[in-house]
Scaffold this active site. Structure first.
Site, PDB file in Angstrom:
ATOM      1  N   ARG A 213       3.368 -15.876 -17.637  1.00  0.00           N
ATOM      2  CA  ARG A 213       3.895 -15.824 -16.264  1.00  0.00           C
ATOM      3  C   ARG A 213       2.945 -15.080 -15.343  1.00  0.00           C
ATOM      4  O   ARG A 213       2.624 -13.916 -15.587  1.00  0.00           O
ATOM      5  CB  ARG A 213       5.253 -15.127 -16.254  1.00  0.00           C
ATOM      6  N   GLU A 215       3.261 -13.481 -12.752  1.00  0.00           N
ATOM      7  CA  GLU A 215       4.029 -12.628 -11.830  1.00  0.00           C
ATOM      8  C   GLU A 215       3.186 -11.409 -11.483  1.00  0.00           C
ATOM      9  O   GLU A 215       2.598 -10.815 -12.369  1.00  0.00           O
ATOM     10  CB  GLU A 215       5.320 -12.143 -12.517  1.00  0.00           C
ATOM     11  N   ARG A 221       8.477  -2.662 -17.149  1.00  0.00           N
ATOM     12  CA  ARG A 221       9.221  -3.679 -17.883  1.00  0.00           C
ATOM     13  C   ARG A 221       8.638  -5.087 -17.789  1.00  0.00           C
ATOM     14  O   ARG A 221       9.201  -6.020 -18.336  1.00  0.00           O
ATOM     15  CB  ARG A 221      10.674  -3.692 -17.405  1.00  0.00           C
ATOM     16  N   HIS A 222       7.553  -5.271 -17.031  1.00  0.00           N
ATOM     17  CA  HIS A 222       6.993  -6.614 -16.867  1.00  0.00           C
ATOM     18  C   HIS A 222       5.635  -6.789 -17.533  1.00  0.00           C
ATOM     19  O   HIS A 222       4.770  -5.924 -17.428  1.00  0.00           O
ATOM     20  CB  HIS A 222       6.843  -6.966 -15.383  1.00  0.00           C
ATOM     21  N   GLU A 356      17.456  -6.232 -18.285  1.00  0.00           N
ATOM     22  CA  GLU A 356      17.816  -7.574 -18.771  1.00  0.00           C
ATOM     23  C   GLU A 356      16.945  -7.891 -19.976  1.00  0.00           C
ATOM     24  O   GLU A 356      15.718  -7.875 -19.869  1.00  0.00           O
ATOM     25  CB  GLU A 356      17.555  -8.590 -17.652  1.00  0.00           C
ATOM     26  N   SER A 359      18.375 -14.124 -21.143  1.00  0.00           N
ATOM     27  CA  SER A 359      19.181 -14.919 -20.226  1.00  0.00           C
ATOM     28  C   SER A 359      19.297 -16.336 -20.748  1.00  0.00           C
ATOM     29  O   SER A 359      18.467 -16.787 -21.535  1.00  0.00           O
ATOM     30  CB  SER A 359      18.622 -14.861 -18.798  1.00  0.00           C
ATOM     31  N   ARG A 407      11.139  -6.822 -24.534  1.00  0.00           N
ATOM     32  CA  ARG A 407      12.221  -6.120 -23.820  1.00  0.00           C
ATOM     33  C   ARG A 407      13.203  -5.465 -24.790  1.00  0.00           C
ATOM     34  O   ARG A 407      13.625  -4.332 -24.577  1.00  0.00           O
ATOM     35  CB  ARG A 407      12.981  -7.100 -22.929  1.00  0.00           C
TER      36      ARG A 407
HETATM   37  P1  AMO Z   1      13.986 -15.793 -18.245  1.00  0.00           P
HETATM   38  O1  AMO Z   1      12.939 -16.146 -17.264  1.00  0.00           O
HETATM   39  O2  AMO Z   1      15.129 -14.967 -17.730  1.00  0.00           O
HETATM   40  O3  AMO Z   1      14.667 -17.108 -18.856  1.00  0.00           O
HETATM   41  O4  AMO Z   1      13.333 -15.073 -19.480  1.00  0.00           O
HETATM   42  C1  AMO Z   1      14.073 -14.785 -20.647  1.00  0.00           C
HETATM   43  C2  AMO Z   1      13.810 -13.359 -21.105  1.00  0.00           C
HETATM   44  O5  AMO Z   1      12.413 -13.149 -21.278  1.00  0.00           O
HETATM   45  C3  AMO Z   1      12.087 -11.818 -20.949  1.00  0.00           C
HETATM   46  N1  AMO Z   1      11.119 -11.813 -19.832  1.00  0.00           N
HETATM   47  C4  AMO Z   1      10.163 -10.874 -19.669  1.00  0.00           C
HETATM   48  N2  AMO Z   1       9.807  -9.798 -20.385  1.00  0.00           N
HETATM   49  C5  AMO Z   1       8.788  -9.041 -19.955  1.00  0.00           C
HETATM   50  N3  AMO Z   1       8.063  -9.301 -18.829  1.00  0.00           N
HETATM   51  C6  AMO Z   1       8.382 -10.384 -18.063  1.00  0.00           C
HETATM   52  N4  AMO Z   1       7.638 -10.652 -16.980  1.00  0.00           N
HETATM   53  C7  AMO Z   1       9.470 -11.224 -18.462  1.00  0.00           C
HETATM   54  N5  AMO Z   1      10.019 -12.361 -17.980  1.00  0.00           N
HETATM   55  C8  AMO Z   1      11.022 -12.681 -18.815  1.00  0.00           C
HETATM   56  C9  AMO Z   1      13.375 -11.140 -20.533  1.00  0.00           C
HETATM   57  C10 AMO Z   1      14.227 -12.309 -20.105  1.00  0.00           C
HETATM   58  O6  AMO Z   1      15.608 -12.042 -20.193  1.00  0.00           O
HETATM   59  N6  AMO Z   1      14.143 -20.503 -20.018  1.00  0.00           N
HETATM   60  C11 AMO Z   1      14.909 -19.306 -19.772  1.00  0.00           C
HETATM   61  C12 AMO Z   1      15.706 -18.869 -20.983  1.00  0.00           C
HETATM   62  C13 AMO Z   1      16.806 -19.817 -21.337  1.00  0.00           C
HETATM   63  O7  AMO Z   1      17.654 -20.068 -20.453  1.00  0.00           O
HETATM   64  O8  AMO Z   1      16.819 -20.321 -22.464  1.00  0.00           O
HETATM   65  C14 AMO Z   1      13.984 -18.187 -19.322  1.00  0.00           C
HETATM   66  O9  AMO Z   1      12.784 -18.244 -19.481  1.00  0.00           O
HETATM   67  O10 AMO Z   1      13.926 -10.534 -21.693  1.00  0.00           O
END
Ligand code: AMO
Length: 432
Positions: A213, A215, A221-222, A356, A359, A407
């Site tokens: 990602r 981002e 946490r990211h 979180e 999800s 996470r």
């Molecule tokens: P989502 O984008 O919420 O859902 O990601 C699911 C889980 O991945 C972790 N996560 C991260 N951890 C660390 N850094 C990040 N930048 C980051 N982004 C996400 C979190 C988050 O809850 N396709 C859907 C899932 C689904 O519906 O099956 C998805 O990607 O723990």
């Protein structure tokens, strides 16, 4: 070669001849008496050399050893009440296998502490510290327990492509790459492929996967390269069936980790949840409002709101883990099943101590509704034809989730996310 690891040497080994391999952890030279602490995968052992009892050549060898060199020690086990674990080794030979340079970039004995960036720059040496190695043994346990739970519940492990042609979660967070003469991206998640698997008859699949990602976050946490346990399951009634699996998975991971020996090395305890409360998005917004944190209906919770909710759930409901359900449809991805006149959705997040960690939800399984949602969100079907095709020939109702491994680890151990990833990728870090 090696006859024992350090922890295999006990008082019962008294008098045994042993050959050990490892690193020079510490040297204490008291003149006629010299102590060398050898460290290997499983712990430490004291090597004791004494003028008169030990050959001079071995005594001299200890004097010239540099810390963190790799050595071979041959010797005899002797009981000594004063030695750690009540045993030590009298060496008959010490050989340097590979000499370490000095000074060292990090102090493995941790008498001198280093900041996280210095540690990450020298991660191979950081991981020699038992405290840091313990984190990754617990991480191994998370995956082991997770795989065991999923296998016991008839989930089949799969692998889906990480080089993809179109966005699975939205267009703005993609890392583009050139794939011969075509445009391609690193996969944001296995979302589209795990859903397509529901049209195959496999019914229950999971993937231990990477998410990439782009981002621009810079927080505790990211990450930009994320690991997750993704699942998808067919023939569900609604999102509650999916939450039940996530609840079982997370509980068995936490329970298994709570028994890890490595927690002692870290001086930590993990409490095992009995019940995971389920509250709706609307209830959460109200609870936050009561604590003077205002979320506009339809907005996602920001970090401050997530943290506050974690505190409220712990203090007022004795719940470290909690589901947030029935999110507004407009903040969930296109594949999410709508509910209540398209105002809400059949989705959920799982919070753990204010972060979180997962999800998911029920997905749209009808082709027409799916295309309608894609068009409504202005995404365009181009690039998604391969995915939509799977919905035209018998797609069962289904749902799933993504559980962030990084996470859950950070929340289990109360550490920033970069601590629990071997070689983290964040906005500033591409090496090592
Ligand atoms: P989502 O984008 O919420 O859902 O990601 C699911 C889980 O991945 C972790 N996560 C991260 N951890 C660390 N850094 C990040 N930048 C980051 N982004 C996400 C979190 C988050 O809850 N396709 C859907 C899932 C689904 O519906 O099956 C998805 O990607 O723990």
């Amino acid at each position: 070669m090696r006859t024992h690891y350090s922890n295999e040497i006990t008082q019962k080994s008294d008098g045994k001849s042993v050959i050990l391999y490892g690193w020079v952890h510490e040297i204490r030279d008291l003149g006629k008496l010299k102590f060398l602490i050898l460290r290997d995968r499983d712990g430490f052992i004291q090597i004791t050399a004494r003028k008169g009892a030990t050959e001079d050549v071995v005594l001299h060898k200890i004097e010239e050893l540099s810390k963190e060199s790799v050595i071979e020690v041959t010797g005899t086990v002797k009981l000594n009440e004063q030695a750690p674990k009540g045993v030590e080794i009298f060496p008959s030979s010490i050989k340097t296998i590979n000499k370490s340079k000095s000074p060292l970039p990090l102090d493995v004995t941790e008498k001198v502490r280093a900041d996280l960036d210095t540690r990450l720059n020298n991660r191979f040496m950081d991981l020699r510290k038992p405290r840091i190695a313990a984190i990754f043994k617990i991480r191994d346990n998370v995956l082991r327990a997770g795989r065991e739970f999923l296998a016991n519940n008839s989930f089949v492990e799969i692998h889906t492509p990480k080089i993809i042609a179109s966005a699975s979660e939205g267009g703005t967070e993609l890392f583009p790459l050139s794939y011969f003469d075509k445009e391609a991206f690193l996969a944001q998640s296995p979302q589209l492929y795990k859903q397509m698997m529901m049209a195959t008859g496999f019914d229950r699949v999971y993937e231990v996967t990477y998410y990439f990602r782009a981002e621009e976050h810079d927080t505790r946490r990211h990450l930009n390269e994320i690991t997750a346990i993704d699942i998808e399951m067919a023939f569900i009634k609604d999102e509650n069936d999916v939450m039940n699996i996530l609840e079982g998975l997370v509980k068995s991971i936490i329970k298994s980790c709570s028994k890890c020996e490595e927690l002692k090395v870290l001086g930590k305890e993990i409490s095992v949840p009995t019940d995971i409360r389920r509250i709706t998005y609307d209830e959460a917004v109200e609870m936050l409002k009561d604590h003077k944190k205002f979320i506009q209906w339809g907005e996602d919770l920001d970090t401050e709101a997530e943290k506050l909710l974690g505190r409220i759930m712990k203090e007022e409901y004795n719940s470290e883990l909690y589901f947030l359900t029935q999110y507004p449809l407009k903040i969930k991805p296109f594949y999410t099943m709508p509910a209540k006149n398209h105002k809400y959705s059949r989705s959920f997040d799982l919070g753990y101590k204010g972060v979180e960690i997962a999800s998911g939800g029920q997905r749209i399984h009808c082709h027409d509704l799916l295309t309608e949602r894609i068009e409504h969100l202005g995404l365009g079907k181009t690039g998604l034809e391969f995915y939509l095709n799977a919905f035209e020939y018998g797609m069962p109702p289904h749902g799933g989730f993504g559980l962030g491994i990084d996470r859950i680890m950070m929340q289990l151990l109360d550490m920033p996310v970069r601590e629990v990833v071997l070689f983290p990728r964040d906005r500033h870090r591409l090496v090592p």
